[in-house]
Design a protein around this motif. Structure first.
Motif, PDB file in Angstrom:
ATOM      1  N   UNK A 168      44.997  30.864  41.897  1.00  0.00           N
ATOM      2  CA  UNK A 168      44.021  29.916  42.263  1.00  0.00           C
ATOM      3  C   UNK A 168      44.032  28.392  41.506  1.00  0.00           C
ATOM      4  N   UNK A 169      44.591  27.359  42.233  1.00  0.00           N
ATOM      5  CA  UNK A 169      44.765  26.090  41.702  1.00  0.00           C
ATOM      6  C   UNK A 169      45.688  26.340  40.392  1.00  0.00           C
ATOM      7  N   UNK A 170      45.431  25.710  39.421  1.00  0.00           N
ATOM      8  CA  UNK A 170      46.467  26.016  38.252  1.00  0.00           C
ATOM      9  C   UNK A 170      46.375  27.082  37.241  1.00  0.00           C
ATOM     10  N   UNK A 171      45.782  28.186  38.107  1.00  0.00           N
ATOM     11  CA  UNK A 171      45.264  29.302  37.142  1.00  0.00           C
ATOM     12  C   UNK A 171      45.913  30.598  37.657  1.00  0.00           C
ATOM     13  N   UNK A 172      46.251  31.438  36.869  1.00  0.00           N
ATOM     14  CA  UNK A 172      46.577  32.886  37.488  1.00  0.00           C
ATOM     15  C   UNK A 172      45.415  33.877  36.763  1.00  0.00           C
ATOM     16  N   UNK A 173      44.849  34.613  37.875  1.00  0.00           N
ATOM     17  CA  UNK A 173      43.869  35.738  37.349  1.00  0.00           C
ATOM     18  C   UNK A 173      44.366  37.039  37.468  1.00  0.00           C
ATOM     19  N   UNK A 174      44.678  37.778  36.387  1.00  0.00           N
ATOM     20  CA  UNK A 174      45.118  39.017  36.329  1.00  0.00           C
ATOM     21  C   UNK A 174      44.129  40.028  36.122  1.00  0.00           C
ATOM     22  N   UNK A 175      44.090  40.990  37.141  1.00  0.00           N
ATOM     23  CA  UNK A 175      42.855  42.100  37.139  1.00  0.00           C
ATOM     24  C   UNK A 175      43.502  43.358  36.498  1.00  0.00           C
ATOM     25  N   UNK A 176      42.653  43.903  35.463  1.00  0.00           N
ATOM     26  CA  UNK A 176      42.747  44.975  34.815  1.00  0.00           C
ATOM     27  C   UNK A 176      41.712  46.039  35.460  1.00  0.00           C
ATOM     28  N   UNK A 177      42.397  47.312  35.835  1.00  0.00           N
ATOM     29  CA  UNK A 177      41.456  48.372  36.599  1.00  0.00           C
ATOM     30  C   UNK A 177      40.926  48.999  35.408  1.00  0.00           C
ATOM     31  N   UNK A 178      39.620  49.214  35.325  1.00  0.00           N
ATOM     32  CA  UNK A 178      38.849  49.712  34.065  1.00  0.00           C
ATOM     33  C   UNK A 178      38.648  51.284  34.007  1.00  0.00           C
ATOM     34  N   UNK A 179      39.933  51.962  34.361  1.00  0.00           N
ATOM     35  CA  UNK A 179      39.720  53.395  33.915  1.00  0.00           C
ATOM     36  C   UNK A 179      40.333  53.741  32.556  1.00  0.00           C
ATOM     37  N   UNK A 180      40.749  52.867  31.518  1.00  0.00           N
ATOM     38  CA  UNK A 180      41.199  53.442  30.157  1.00  0.00           C
ATOM     39  C   UNK A 180      40.930  52.259  29.350  1.00  0.00           C
ATOM     40  N   UNK A 181      39.847  51.306  29.418  1.00  0.00           N
ATOM     41  CA  UNK A 181      39.441  50.231  28.636  1.00  0.00           C
ATOM     42  C   UNK A 181      38.756  49.099  29.275  1.00  0.00           C
ATOM     43  N   UNK A 182      38.011  49.325  30.387  1.00  0.00           N
ATOM     44  CA  UNK A 182      37.253  48.336  31.111  1.00  0.00           C
ATOM     45  C   UNK A 182      37.813  47.393  32.056  1.00  0.00           C
ATOM     46  N   UNK A 183      37.068  47.118  33.073  1.00  0.00           N
ATOM     47  CA  UNK A 183      37.478  46.033  34.129  1.00  0.00           C
ATOM     48  C   UNK A 183      37.516  44.875  33.534  1.00  0.00           C
ATOM     49  N   UNK A 184      38.485  44.093  33.595  1.00  0.00           N
ATOM     50  CA  UNK A 184      38.589  42.914  32.942  1.00  0.00           C
ATOM     51  C   UNK A 184      39.526  41.919  33.921  1.00  0.00           C
ATOM     52  N   UNK A 185      39.179  40.599  33.512  1.00  0.00           N
ATOM     53  CA  UNK A 185      39.750  39.626  34.319  1.00  0.00           C
ATOM     54  C   UNK A 185      40.388  38.665  33.275  1.00  0.00           C
ATOM     55  N   UNK A 186      41.792  38.458  33.097  1.00  0.00           N
ATOM     56  CA  UNK A 186      42.274  37.701  32.256  1.00  0.00           C
ATOM     57  C   UNK A 186      42.979  36.463  33.010  1.00  0.00           C
ATOM     58  N   UNK A 187      42.275  35.144  32.479  1.00  0.00           N
ATOM     59  CA  UNK A 187      42.952  33.998  33.181  1.00  0.00           C
ATOM     60  C   UNK A 187      43.969  33.400  32.268  1.00  0.00           C
ATOM     61  N   UNK A 188      45.094  33.172  32.718  1.00  0.00           N
ATOM     62  CA  UNK A 188      46.149  32.315  32.192  1.00  0.00           C
ATOM     63  C   UNK A 188      46.439  30.975  33.044  1.00  0.00           C
ATOM     64  N   UNK A 189      47.117  30.130  32.270  1.00  0.00           N
ATOM     65  CA  UNK A 189      47.667  28.827  32.859  1.00  0.00           C
ATOM     66  C   UNK A 189      48.980  29.328  33.813  1.00  0.00           C
ATOM     67  N   UNK A 190      48.717  28.983  35.030  1.00  0.00           N
ATOM     68  CA  UNK A 190      49.833  29.557  35.935  1.00  0.00           C
ATOM     69  C   UNK A 190      51.273  29.116  35.698  1.00  0.00           C
ATOM     70  N   UNK A 191      51.384  27.787  35.316  1.00  0.00           N
ATOM     71  CA  UNK A 191      52.553  27.154  34.980  1.00  0.00           C
ATOM     72  C   UNK A 191      53.225  27.973  33.720  1.00  0.00           C
ATOM     73  N   UNK A 192      52.446  28.384  32.834  1.00  0.00           N
ATOM     74  CA  UNK A 192      52.712  29.125  31.703  1.00  0.00           C
ATOM     75  C   UNK A 192      53.272  30.618  32.069  1.00  0.00           C
ATOM     76  N   UNK A 193      52.448  31.064  32.955  1.00  0.00           N
ATOM     77  CA  UNK A 193      53.060  32.561  33.538  1.00  0.00           C
ATOM     78  C   UNK A 193      54.005  32.546  34.185  1.00  0.00           C
TER      79      UNK A 193
END
Length: 329
Positions: A168-193
């Protein structure tokens, strides 16, 4: 905080209504499931023009489908030993492709496929594949996933389980499924990823982490499973599914799936995001959960208050299901 969602689910040609506590209405129109036996364990989906591209978590191929959801072609991402059925990678070595999105690299569109990270080394790989499938780049995700592990506050035997990727725009959203540590969304700079997965840098400079709470079914919380950016609505369309399991490696009984919206502005309001009231269950004509494990979502057409697209499910039996949908206000 979030909008009330009223879902009109057109399952088996009939209408069923589901409600969530909110101030506005959002409707979901769901088509009949389309079974695909050649594509096992579908987990990532991207739409581009009249084509869909899909990967499975235990399949070595990137599949191309037409708008009728028929497979037209497949590209070998990497060779792996297969089971006797000739289509599924042996579980001990499967790379667990779980997240896919389209990104720009060197002024061209490429598919980015991420492993789940739920098994060290084996599932910590990414692949960049040019849209014409003439080039591919393999990268080791272990250093990036170590950063995500630390940013997510994981400890002990807890494991990452990366399931979704949205750009989305200049960001990358990485979704972690929470069956071993919680539902999390990580946001990174898209260009860096992109720089990381094309082996230009060895780590990203910043990771923002958001904890997501989703509805429970029979005591099991739904787990984030996929996402896509709805540009006109400035929102992420997310999917979540419920499995009766407490780890990131083994499958459990499928209990149902959800779809919902997450406005980008929600990330400005704090690091805890409650989606328990905004998630819409996929129901049949009788108002009962459709027992399918939705893994990803792709938008094929959109405007300010209406999108059309496709959901894809992993049946945990070597087959996959596709559902056309319409989401509108």
């Amino acid at each position: 905080m979030y909008n009330k969602i009223v879902a009109a689910l057109f399952a088996f040609g009939s209408i069923n209504m589901a409600h969530a506590d909110d101030q506005s209405d959002l409707y979901l129109q769901l088509g009949h499931p389309v079974l695909e036996t050649e594509l096992s364990s579908a987990s990532g989906l991207v739409a581009d023009g009249n084509k869909l591209y899909a990967v499975g978590d235990d399949s070595p191929w990137l599949f191309t489908l037409n708008k009728q959801l028929n497979i037209k072609d497949k590209y070998v991402i990497k060779e792996y030993p297969l089971r006797e059925d000739g289509k599924r990678i042996q579980k001990s070595v499967k790379p667990d492709y779980e997240a896919m999105a389209m990104v720009e690299y060197e002024l061209e569109d490429w598919f980015l496929v991420l492993g789940s990270g739920s098994k060290a080394e084996v599932r910590e790989w990414a692949y960049m594949i040019s849209k014409d499938q003439s080039q591919s780049i393999e990268s080791d995700l272990s250093a990036l996933y170590a950063q995500l592990y630390a940013a997510g506050g994981f400890y002990g035997d807890q494991e990452l389980n990366i399931e979704g990727l949205a750009i989305a725009k200049d960001k990358a959203f990485i979704f972690n499924r929470g069956n071993s540590g919680g539902n999390l969304i990580f946001i990174l700079d898209k260009a860096e990823l992109v720089a990381y997965v094309t082996n230009q840098i060895q780590q990203v400079s910043k990771i923002d982490t958001y904890k997501v709470t989703l509805p429970t079914v029979q005591g099991f919380e739904a787990g984030l499973s996929g996402g896509e950016f709805w540009t006109d609505a400035e929102s992420l369309v997310y999917t979540a599914s419920v499995e009766a399991t407490g780890d990131a490696y083994n499958d459990g009984e499928i209990l149902g799936s959800f779809i919902g919206l997450l406005p980008l502005e929600a990330f400005e309001e704090g690091t805890d995001i409650d989606l328990t009231q905004g998630a819409v269950p996929l129901l049949d004509y009788y108002g009962k959960p459709i027992i399918t494990k939705v893994e990803s979502v792709a938008i094929t057409k959109s405007d300010d208050d209406d999108i059309k697209g496709v959901l894809v499910s992993d049946n945990d039996n070597g087959t996959s299901e596709f559902f056309k949908f319409r989401l509108f206000k």
